[in-house]
Design an enzyme around this catalytic site. Structure first.
Site, PDB file in Angstrom:
ATOM      1  N   SER A 256       3.459  -1.713  -6.895  1.00 59.90           N
ATOM      2  CA  SER A 256       3.737  -1.535  -5.696  1.00 59.90           C
ATOM      3  C   SER A 256       2.246  -1.678  -5.085  1.00 59.90           C
ATOM      4  CB  SER A 256       4.265  -0.333  -5.043  1.00 59.90           C
ATOM      5  OG  SER A 256       4.279  -0.108  -3.583  1.00 59.90           O
TER       6      SER A 256
ATOM      7  N   TYR B 297       4.294   8.602  -5.079  1.00 59.04           N
ATOM      8  CA  TYR B 297       4.704   7.450  -5.658  1.00 59.04           C
ATOM      9  C   TYR B 297       3.231   6.426  -5.598  1.00 59.04           C
ATOM     10  CZ  TYR B 297       7.126   2.790  -5.812  1.00 59.04           C
ATOM     11  OH  TYR B 297       7.518   1.536  -6.291  1.00 59.04           O
TER      12      TYR B 297
END
Length: 295
Positions: free
Chosen positions: A158, A214
């Site tokens: 990501s 995350y």
């Protein structure tokens, strides 16, 4: 090691086929979303594909749905956060196929809704998103086929884990420094974050502001990818990160700019580039059917 390129599906299609039915690809966390779509695309292109799922029943259901569409793929239970599950999977893979050509580390979790930023489950997120791919990759490394077409590892990542999201200057400088970067340093960074989560000081640590746990897990995965790419460059093993962008999946509650199928199509296109066109140690982002190098 930086590159700067942008290409669309039309600019890279058709790709000269180097693979065959004997080309073995493993996609983790593939019972739904991008993982499922990527399994479908690779099977459609004629590779032998292994779909793994933490929940074997969900994995079997996914395989059955693919079978109804005319695609036959293997299914195996795999929890990347469990060393015993990884060992059992590796043993099965070795006995069943003998070698491996492609590994897509797709399995990952977040417990945050869009706009939220809790770190209550930080330990699970780090264990699944960073240590999981790391443990699985290291277990499967001896099985990668050495060939002129190059074996491939694609870590689904990501842009939340890009260095520009990190405000801790000391860690940023270390992660940029190819000479100083090591597995131990990466794990020290992760441990520092988890320690600060436990003592309640993580908000002062200079960590990414959005989906912090995350983001840190992907920051560590991106760094590990570069490290691994450099280590195995001479072995003809290509290791890269791929960010699918804001994709409509369960992780985003169905919000996003494109579908899982569109993201998977671009991922497959990149993953199957001829070896002389496929870089290593890079981070690529899918955006509006384009693939952009970000590092």
């Amino acid at each position: 090691m930086d590159i700067d390129c942008t290409f669309t599906k039309s600019s890279c299609s058709p790709i000269k086929q180097w693979w065959s039915k004997d080309t073995v690809a493993v996609v983790t966390g593939a019972n739904k979303g991008i993982g499922y779509a990527l399994v479908k695309r690779l099977a459609e292109l004629g590779l032998t594909v292994v779909l793994t799922s933490r929940d074997i029943n969900k994995g079997k259901a996914a395989v059955e749905s693919l079978k109804e569409l005319g695609f036959h793929v293997a299914c195996r239970q795999l929890d990347v956060s469990d060393p015993s599950s990884i060992a059992a999977f590796a043993s099965w893979l070795r006995q069943t196929y003998g070698s491996l050509d492609i590994l897509v580390n797709n399995a990952g979790v977040t417990f945050n809704e869009i706009g939220a930023n809790s770190v209550v489950h930080a330990d699970t997120v780090i264990k699944t998103n960073f240590y999981g791919p790391k443990m699985l990759t290291e277990t499967l490394l001896p099985m990668f086929r050495q060939s002129a077409t190059a074996s491939r590892i694609l870590n689904m990542s990501s842009q939340l884990g890009l260095l520009n999201k990190l405000q801790n200057q000391a860690w940023k400088e270390l992660l940029i420094d190819e000479q100083r970067l090591s597995e131990e340093k990466i794990e020290q960074m992760v441990l520092q974050f988890l320690t600060q989560v436990q003592n309640g000081t993580w908000q002062e640590g200079g960590w990414p502001k959005l989906w912090t746990d995350y983001s840190v897990s992907k920051l560590a995965l991106n760094a590990y990818t570069r490290l691994l790419a450099n280590r195995y460059r001479s072995r003809n093993l290509r290791v890269n990160c791929f960010c699918p962008g804001f994709t409509r999946t369960s992780m985003t509650n169905g919000q996003g700019c494109h579908t899982a199928e569109e993201a998977a199509d671009v991922a497959a296109m990149f993953l199957l580039l001829p070896s002389n066109e496929l870089p290593t140690g890079k981070f690529f982002k899918c955006s509006s059917s384009k693939l952009r190098s970000k590092i």
